[in-house]
Enzyme design. Structure first.
Site, PDB file in Angstrom:
ATOM      1  N   CYS A  80       2.287  -5.218  -7.040  1.00 21.74           N
ATOM      2  CA  CYS A  80       3.167  -4.554  -7.728  1.00 21.74           C
ATOM      3  C   CYS A  80       3.541  -4.956  -9.185  1.00 21.74           C
ATOM      4  O   CYS A  80       4.636  -4.791  -9.411  1.00 21.74           O
ATOM      5  CB  CYS A  80       4.659  -4.452  -6.978  1.00 21.74           C
ATOM      6  SG  CYS A  80       4.481  -3.708  -5.137  1.00 21.74           S
ATOM      7  N   GLY A  98       0.843   7.792  -0.974  1.00 23.82           N
ATOM      8  CA  GLY A  98       0.380   7.047  -0.020  1.00 23.82           C
ATOM      9  C   GLY A  98       1.208   5.928   0.334  1.00 23.82           C
ATOM     10  O   GLY A  98       2.522   5.891  -0.039  1.00 23.82           O
ATOM     11  N   GLY A 110       3.641   4.710  -2.742  1.00 21.48           N
ATOM     12  CA  GLY A 110       3.106   5.187  -3.953  1.00 21.48           C
ATOM     13  C   GLY A 110       3.211   6.729  -3.902  1.00 21.48           C
ATOM     14  O   GLY A 110       2.978   7.437  -3.176  1.00 21.48           O
TER      15      GLY A 110
END
Length: 84
Positions: free
Chosen positions: A47, A29, A18
């Site tokens: 997702c 992250g 991310g």
């Protein structure tokens, strides 16, 4: 599922990345499913994709410890970042 930052193993999601930039700050992250309870994933669309299965290292035959996988992931990320 093109364009989504994730890694698929045996047609199931095993990792994701991310990145968000907001007000000049970068938030990032990375997640690698190693050995966990995957049941909560049955209540969401990983997702944003309905029916996307989630897996983990243990279930695909990787028997390395969390510490070993952390070290390998860190080495790989460092090598990739140093090349670019």
């Amino acid at each position: 599922m093109r364009g989504r930052p994730r890694r698929v193993c045996e047609r199931s999601k095993i990792a994701s990345l991310g990145l968000k930039i907001r007000h000049g700050c970068c938030y990032h992250g990375i997640a690698l499913n190693v050995d966990m309870d995957l049941a909560p994933f049955s209540f969401i669309n990983p997702c944003g994709y309905a029916g996307l299965r989630v897996t983990q290292a243990r279930d695909v035959g990787i028997d390395a410890s969390l510490a070993e996988l952390e070290q390998q992931l860190a080495r790989n990320l460092l090598a990739l970042l140093q090349r670019h």
